[in-house]
Write a protein that holds these residues in place. Structure first.
Motif, PDB file in Angstrom:
ATOM      1  N   ALA A  79       0.839  -1.208   0.000  1.00 37.42           N
ATOM      2  CA  ALA A  79       0.000   0.000   0.000  1.00 37.42           C
ATOM      3  C   ALA A  79       0.867   1.248   0.000  1.00 37.42           C
ATOM      4  O   ALA A  79       2.035   1.235   0.397  1.00 37.42           O
ATOM      5  CB  ALA A  79      -0.927   0.004   1.227  1.00 37.42           C
ATOM      6  N   ALA A  80       0.268   2.338  -0.457  1.00 34.76           N
ATOM      7  CA  ALA A  80       0.964   3.633  -0.438  1.00 34.76           C
ATOM      8  C   ALA A  80       1.068   4.130   1.000  1.00 34.76           C
ATOM      9  O   ALA A  80       0.236   3.831   1.852  1.00 34.76           O
ATOM     10  CB  ALA A  80       0.207   4.649  -1.281  1.00 34.76           C
ATOM     11  N   SER A  81       2.110   4.893   1.263  1.00 31.89           N
ATOM     12  CA  SER A  81       2.368   5.394   2.614  1.00 31.89           C
ATOM     13  C   SER A  81       2.554   6.902   2.568  1.00 31.89           C
ATOM     14  O   SER A  81       3.676   7.410   2.508  1.00 31.89           O
ATOM     15  CB  SER A  81       3.604   4.711   3.205  1.00 31.89           C
ATOM     16  OG  SER A  81       4.697   4.861   2.321  1.00 31.89           O
ATOM     17  N   PRO A  82       1.443   7.653   2.607  1.00 31.00           N
ATOM     18  CA  PRO A  82       1.580   9.118   2.544  1.00 31.00           C
ATOM     19  C   PRO A  82       2.252   9.711   3.772  1.00 31.00           C
ATOM     20  O   PRO A  82       2.878  10.773   3.699  1.00 31.00           O
ATOM     21  CB  PRO A  82       0.134   9.595   2.416  1.00 31.00           C
ATOM     22  CG  PRO A  82      -0.693   8.484   2.959  1.00 31.00           C
ATOM     23  CD  PRO A  82       0.043   7.224   2.659  1.00 31.00           C
ATOM     24  N   GLY A  83       2.174   9.026   4.914  1.00 28.84           N
ATOM     25  CA  GLY A  83       2.780   9.574   6.132  1.00 28.84           C
ATOM     26  C   GLY A  83       4.169   9.012   6.396  1.00 28.84           C
ATOM     27  O   GLY A  83       4.693   9.223   7.502  1.00 28.84           O
ATOM     28  N   GLY A  84       4.764   8.339   5.440  1.00 31.35           N
ATOM     29  CA  GLY A  84       6.079   7.765   5.660  1.00 31.35           C
ATOM     30  C   GLY A  84       7.189   8.803   5.680  1.00 31.35           C
ATOM     31  O   GLY A  84       7.083   9.870   5.062  1.00 31.35           O
ATOM     32  N   ARG A  85       8.253   8.487   6.378  1.00 28.48           N
ATOM     33  CA  ARG A  85       9.396   9.393   6.481  1.00 28.48           C
ATOM     34  C   ARG A  85      10.672   8.622   6.138  1.00 28.48           C
ATOM     35  O   ARG A  85      10.881   7.502   6.601  1.00 28.48           O
ATOM     36  CB  ARG A  85       9.490   9.984   7.882  1.00 28.48           C
ATOM     37  CG  ARG A  85       8.321  10.911   8.254  1.00 28.48           C
ATOM     38  CD  ARG A  85       8.501  11.494   9.647  1.00 28.48           C
ATOM     39  NE  ARG A  85       8.521  10.431  10.673  1.00 28.48           N
ATOM     40  CZ  ARG A  85       8.724  10.682  11.968  1.00 28.48           C
ATOM     41  NH1 ARG A  85       8.939  11.926  12.375  1.00 28.48           N
ATOM     42  NH2 ARG A  85       8.712   9.693  12.842  1.00 28.48           N
ATOM     43  N   TRP A  86      11.540   9.293   5.371  1.00 20.00           N
ATOM     44  CA  TRP A  86      12.799   8.695   4.933  1.00 20.00           C
ATOM     45  C   TRP A  86      13.958   9.601   5.345  1.00 20.00           C
ATOM     46  O   TRP A  86      13.782  10.828   5.465  1.00 20.00           O
ATOM     47  CB  TRP A  86      12.813   8.522   3.415  1.00 20.00           C
ATOM     48  CG  TRP A  86      11.974   7.361   2.926  1.00 20.00           C
ATOM     49  CD1 TRP A  86      12.411   6.124   2.640  1.00 20.00           C
ATOM     50  CD2 TRP A  86      10.584   7.368   2.667  1.00 20.00           C
ATOM     51  NE1 TRP A  86      11.372   5.327   2.220  1.00 20.00           N
ATOM     52  CE2 TRP A  86      10.227   6.081   2.224  1.00 20.00           C
ATOM     53  CE3 TRP A  86       9.564   8.354   2.773  1.00 20.00           C
ATOM     54  CZ2 TRP A  86       8.932   5.727   1.878  1.00 20.00           C
ATOM     55  CZ3 TRP A  86       8.269   8.002   2.441  1.00 20.00           C
ATOM     56  CH2 TRP A  86       7.970   6.680   2.014  1.00 20.00           C
ATOM     57  N   PRO A  87      15.122   9.024   5.569  1.00 19.15           N
ATOM     58  CA  PRO A  87      16.287   9.866   5.910  1.00 19.15           C
ATOM     59  C   PRO A  87      16.673  10.762   4.729  1.00 19.15           C
ATOM     60  O   PRO A  87      16.345  10.462   3.568  1.00 19.15           O
ATOM     61  CB  PRO A  87      17.378   8.837   6.240  1.00 19.15           C
ATOM     62  CG  PRO A  87      16.949   7.579   5.591  1.00 19.15           C
ATOM     63  CD  PRO A  87      15.454   7.576   5.579  1.00 19.15           C
ATOM     64  N   PRO A  88      17.365  11.869   5.012  1.00 16.86           N
ATOM     65  CA  PRO A  88      17.708  12.810   3.920  1.00 16.86           C
ATOM     66  C   PRO A  88      18.524  12.166   2.804  1.00 16.86           C
ATOM     67  O   PRO A  88      18.356  12.523   1.631  1.00 16.86           O
ATOM     68  CB  PRO A  88      18.514  13.898   4.631  1.00 16.86           C
ATOM     69  CG  PRO A  88      18.058  13.842   6.050  1.00 16.86           C
ATOM     70  CD  PRO A  88      17.765  12.405   6.328  1.00 16.86           C
ATOM     71  N   ALA A  89      19.401  11.233   3.119  1.00 11.36           N
ATOM     72  CA  ALA A  89      20.221  10.624   2.077  1.00 11.36           C
ATOM     73  C   ALA A  89      19.420   9.691   1.186  1.00 11.36           C
ATOM     74  O   ALA A  89      19.904   9.301   0.110  1.00 11.36           O
ATOM     75  CB  ALA A  89      21.379   9.850   2.713  1.00 11.36           C
TER      76      ALA A  89
END
Length: 336
Positions: A79-89
């Protein structure tokens, strides 16, 4: 209905080793796919539980494909994850659609080759290559950027190596639970069957028959030993007949065989006169002849009368031939 056989201890150890080798990469792939570490941990735990059950019935070569297929089939990764967070790199992953992002993470995070990753996702090799090309970073001219691809892969693999200690501990606890569930449970001791009135149930008929045979064997064994001892004594000493002599003592020579008795003629009667025509009278005259000793040495006297030499007296030691005192020793030089 018989219960399914539990895996052997070796299979449980192999399962624990496999999960230990794949759990870090699975957690990183799941967390970078959705950008949510808590949801990723739930997806990995669900995949491990679903994998541990039928793993004992699968060849070990099929374990990686089965585990990654279970993980990639979870709703948290599809599923899509609109609230996901990824590191800057790794912000490039956030701009990708779920399908190309998962294809990229299986390649650089899961360590799967193209054919294995395509089989896990249920795609053909050509469709997987198109998804991988759509996830590849591009340079300013819109061409695939090899340096950006390499940097992205290094960042993902660094997260696998540098997983936080709390997440590592959670994975270890989960793996221990899976290994304990897969280990064979100890077999309980068979309960004693009791009749309805509280008495112990009878033993099976075969058990009673076996016990009866053992009892008779134990009772007949002393009788058999006694018969063997009597037989050995009969063979060694023979049958005891009436009037037979007693057996000899140990180490003595004896002969208990039958003895034949025969009367011998009496030799005490005086000899009668010589029969007529016998040579007894001639022998008596010869023995009383005073020149009998001279007649016995007649051969010697005949040899002496013929002039034969007297034999050498060898009763005394004879002197040997002495070498002259001044004789020189013969050497090899003297011959020359």
């Amino acid at each position: 209905m018989a219960a399914p056989a539990s895996p052997a201890p070796a299979a449980a150890s192999a399962l624990s080793a496999f999960l230990k080798g794949v759990e870090r990469r699975a957690l990183v792939v799941a967390s970078l796919q959705g950008g949510d570490e808590a949801a990723a941990a739930q997806a990995v735990a669900a995949a491990m539980r679903a994998f541990a059950g039928p793993a004992a019935d699968l060849p070990m070569a099929d374990w990686p494909a089965r585990f990654w297929a279970l993980l990639c089939g979870s709703p948290q990764l599809r599923a899509a994850s609109p609230g996901g967070r990824w590191p800057p790199a790794l912000l490039h992953l956030q701009r990708l659609a779920p399908e190309p992002r998962l294809a990229l993470l299986l390649r650089v995070g899961g360590g799967l080759d193209e054919d294995a990753a395509a089989a896990v996702l249920g795609l053909t090799p050509e469709a997987y290559r198109r998804a991988l090309a759509a996830a590849c970073p591009l340079d300013a001219q819109g061409h695939p950027d090899a340096l950006a691809w390499r940097g992205l892969a290094e960042q993902v693999q660094a997260r696998v190596r540098e997983l936080p200690a709390g997440q590592v501990q959670q994975l270890e606890q989960l793996r221990g639970m899976m290994a304990a569930a897969a280990a064979p449970a100890p077999r309980p001791a068979p309960a004693l069957r009791v009749e309805a009135d509280g008495r112990r149930a009878r033993a099976p008929r075969r058990t009673r028959a076996r016990w009866s045979r053992r009892t008779w064997l134990l009772l007949c064994l002393p009788l058999l030993l006694l018969a063997l001892v009597l037989a050995w004594g009969w063979i060694r000493h023979g049958p005891a007949l009436p009037g037979a002599a007693a057996p000899a003592a140990e180490g003595a020579v004896a002969d208990n065989g039958p003895v034949q008795v025969e009367a011998l003629p009496d030799d005490g009667a005086p000899a009668g006169p010589a029969a007529a025509g016998s040579h007894a009278a001639d022998d008596a005259a010869m023995l009383t002849d005073p020149e009998l000793a001279l007649a016995r040495d007649a051969d010697f006297h005949a040899w002496y009368a013929a002039g034969g030499p007297l034999p050498v007296d060898e009763s005394q030691a004879q002197p040997g031939r002495a070498e002259p005192a001044g004789g020189a020793l013969e050497t090899v030089d003297a011959e020359d």
